[in-house]
Design a protein around this motif. Sequence first.
Motif, short mmCIF file in Angstrom:
data_model
loop_
_atom_site.label_atom_id
_atom_site.label_comp_id
_atom_site.label_asym_id
_atom_site.label_seq_id
_atom_site.Cartn_x
_atom_site.Cartn_y
_atom_site.Cartn_z
N GLU A 164 0.81 -1.23 0.00
CA GLU A 164 0.00 0.00 0.00
C GLU A 164 0.83 1.27 0.00
O GLU A 164 2.02 1.26 0.39
CB GLU A 164 -0.89 0.00 1.25
CG GLU A 164 -2.21 -0.71 1.04
CD GLU A 164 -3.31 -0.05 1.84
OE1 GLU A 164 -3.54 1.16 1.67
OE2 GLU A 164 -3.93 -0.75 2.64
N HIS A 165 0.20 2.35 -0.38
CA HIS A 165 0.80 3.69 -0.31
C HIS A 165 -0.37 4.64 -0.01
O HIS A 165 -0.82 5.40 -0.88
CB HIS A 165 1.47 4.00 -1.64
CG HIS A 165 2.37 5.19 -1.63
ND1 HIS A 165 2.41 6.09 -0.60
CD2 HIS A 165 3.29 5.62 -2.54
CE1 HIS A 165 3.30 7.02 -0.87
NE2 HIS A 165 3.85 6.76 -2.05
N PRO A 166 -0.88 4.60 1.23
CA PRO A 166 -2.17 5.27 1.49
C PRO A 166 -2.15 6.78 1.35
O PRO A 166 -3.14 7.37 0.91
CB PRO A 166 -2.49 4.86 2.93
CG PRO A 166 -1.22 4.35 3.52
CD PRO A 166 -0.39 3.84 2.38
N SER A 197 1.54 -2.59 -8.31
CA SER A 197 1.45 -1.18 -7.92
C SER A 197 0.75 -0.97 -6.58
O SER A 197 -0.45 -1.15 -6.46
CB SER A 197 0.73 -0.38 -9.00
OG SER A 197 0.52 0.93 -8.52
N ARG A 198 1.51 -0.50 -5.59
CA ARG A 198 0.90 -0.20 -4.28
C ARG A 198 0.04 1.05 -4.36
O ARG A 198 -0.89 1.21 -3.58
CB ARG A 198 2.00 -0.04 -3.23
CG ARG A 198 3.02 1.05 -3.53
CD ARG A 198 4.18 0.92 -2.57
NE ARG A 198 5.25 1.88 -2.83
CZ ARG A 198 6.47 1.75 -2.36
NH1 ARG A 198 6.80 0.70 -1.64
NH2 ARG A 198 7.39 2.65 -2.59
N THR A 199 0.35 1.95 -5.31
CA THR A 199 -0.49 3.16 -5.39
C THR A 199 -1.88 2.80 -5.92
O THR A 199 -2.88 3.33 -5.44
CB THR A 199 0.16 4.26 -6.27
OG1 THR A 199 0.18 3.84 -7.62
CG2 THR A 199 1.55 4.59 -5.82
N THR A 271 0.95 3.66 -14.28
CA THR A 271 2.09 3.57 -13.35
C THR A 271 3.32 3.04 -14.08
O THR A 271 3.21 2.45 -15.15
CB THR A 271 1.77 2.58 -12.21
OG1 THR A 271 1.43 1.33 -12.79
CG2 THR A 271 0.65 3.05 -11.33
N ARG A 272 4.45 3.23 -13.43
CA ARG A 272 5.74 2.75 -13.96
C ARG A 272 5.82 1.23 -13.79
O ARG A 272 5.58 0.72 -12.70
CB ARG A 272 6.84 3.42 -13.13
CG ARG A 272 8.22 2.92 -13.30
CD ARG A 272 9.15 3.68 -12.35
NE ARG A 272 8.92 3.32 -10.95
CZ ARG A 272 9.59 2.38 -10.29
NH1 ARG A 272 10.53 1.70 -10.88
NH2 ARG A 272 9.31 2.13 -9.02
N PRO A 273 6.17 0.49 -14.86
CA PRO A 273 6.45 -0.94 -14.63
C PRO A 273 7.67 -1.07 -13.73
O PRO A 273 8.74 -0.54 -14.03
CB PRO A 273 6.73 -1.48 -16.03
CG PRO A 273 6.21 -0.46 -16.97
CD PRO A 273 6.30 0.86 -16.26
C1 NCD Z 1 5.45 5.38 -6.29
C2 NCD Z 1 5.89 4.47 -5.16
O1 NCD Z 1 6.98 4.61 -4.61
O2 NCD Z 1 5.08 3.65 -4.83
N1 NCD Z 1 5.93 6.68 -6.23
C3 NCD Z 1 5.50 7.56 -5.28
O3 NCD Z 1 5.67 7.37 -4.10
N2 NCD Z 1 4.84 8.66 -5.67
C4 NCD Z 1 5.49 4.71 -7.62
C5 NCD Z 1 6.76 4.14 -8.15
O4 NCD Z 1 7.80 4.07 -7.52
O5 NCD Z 1 6.71 3.71 -9.30
#
Ligand code: NCD
Length: 375
Positions: A164-166, A197-199, A271-273
Motif C-alpha cells: 500500500e501507499h495510502p 502497484s501499491r499506489t 504507473t511505472r512498470p
Molecule cells: C510510487 C511508489 O513509490 O510507490 N511513487 C510515489 O511514491 N509517488 C510509484 C513508483 O515508484 O513507481
Amino acid sequence: MVPEQIGFPHFVSAAQVTRPIMLRIIQRAQAMRQALQQMNGCTQRWPTHLQDTDGEFPCHLEGRRFLLEQREASTRTFGSFGAAVQNMGGVVFANPLDNSLIKGETLLSHWEMMAGNHPAGVIVRTPEPFEPFRAAWRFESYSGTVPGKQRYGVIVNAGDGTNEHPTQAVLDLFTIYEQLGRIDDFVMLITGDLGWSRTINSLLLLIGNVCERVRIKIAVPVVGGTSYGPPATVLQRLAAAGISYTLIEIPDHATFERVVREPEIDIVYTTRPQEERYKADPTRDPKKMVADIVACTRFTLEMLNQGRVLLFHPLPHTDEVDNGCDRHPQAMYFRQASNGVPVRMALIQLIMLELEFLLAHGLLVPPFDLGWAAL
Ligand code: NCD
C-alpha cells in the motif's frame, strides 16, 4: 468538537479513511495550501490556527520530532513529508540508509530502538509488505511498557513494498476532486503495472470506502500469452466494495489508443512498470516484462490531444509516458505531486489531533487488540 475517527492513531492503510474523513482532509488541505501561499516559503510565518467550515483547528506541531525512515527510493513522498512537517513547525530527523539492519538486526529489535528515540511520528517506507503495521504494533506495546510515560510515535505508511501507499491515494483523490469538482460519478481506466502497484492498491481501497458510482476499467496488457493483470486480491476488493469494473485485454498499442478514446472515460491512471519488483520472480525476464507493458500501454501526446481524459500517474514516469505529455494541461501528475505537501499537512494534523483526542479521553489503552497485531 470530536474529530472524525481515523480508527487508530497510526495511518497504515487507505482502508482507514472514511468519507467524512476524506471530506475533512479535502477542506483542510485547501486551507493548508492557502496558508502556504501566504507563507511564501518562510516557516516562521506559519499560523498556529487555521479555519475550515467546521471552524478553527490547531495546525502547529510545536517542535515535535518526526523520524523519516526511508528504506526504498523516494523523491516526492519524503520531500513532501519533510516539507509538511517543517512547514507546521515540526522537526525532521532521518535514519541513515546504512543502519544496523544491514548487520542483521531484526526489524522487531529495530522498531524497539526507534520507539526508544521517542519521535512524535515516524514516516516509514519499507520494501516489506505490512511492515508499518508491525511497527505500529511494536510502538503500541513499547508505549505500554513505560510506566507513567506518554505514548510514543505515530506510524505513517509511506509505501510498504507491493502492499500500500495510502497517503498517495489520498492525494490522488484530492487531485481528482479538484479537477472534476467531485469524488463520485467518474470512470477511471487503470493500466501500467497492475501486478505490483501499491499506489493502485491503495487508490482502489480508498475509492471503495469513500466514493460512490465510480466505474473502473482495467486495461490489461496481454503479450505472447502472458497477461499482466492485477492480482486476484485487487479484483476481490473491488467486488467487495461494490465497485463495478471491466477487464479489457490490450494486445497492442492500437487497441490501447482506441480504448482510451472511449468518451465515457474521465481519468487514465497509469504507473511505472517496476522492474525492481519483477526481480522477485526468477521465472520471468523483468526487462522483457517491462518492455511488453510499455509497448502496449505507452501514453503519447497525441492521445492527450485527441481526447479529454486526465492523465494521472504517481511518478516517477519512465517510458510508459512520453516526456512530451509533461506540460499538457490534461497531464495531472506534477499537480498530484505538488498537492502532496498540503495533503500530507492535513493528514498529519488530523492524525496528531486524533492522537491527542484519544489520549485525553483515555480511549486507547496499550497494548490494544488489533486483528493484525499477530502479523
Ligand atoms: C510510487 C511508489 O513509490 O510507490 N511513487 C510515489 O511514491 N509517488 C510509484 C513508483 O515508484 O513507481
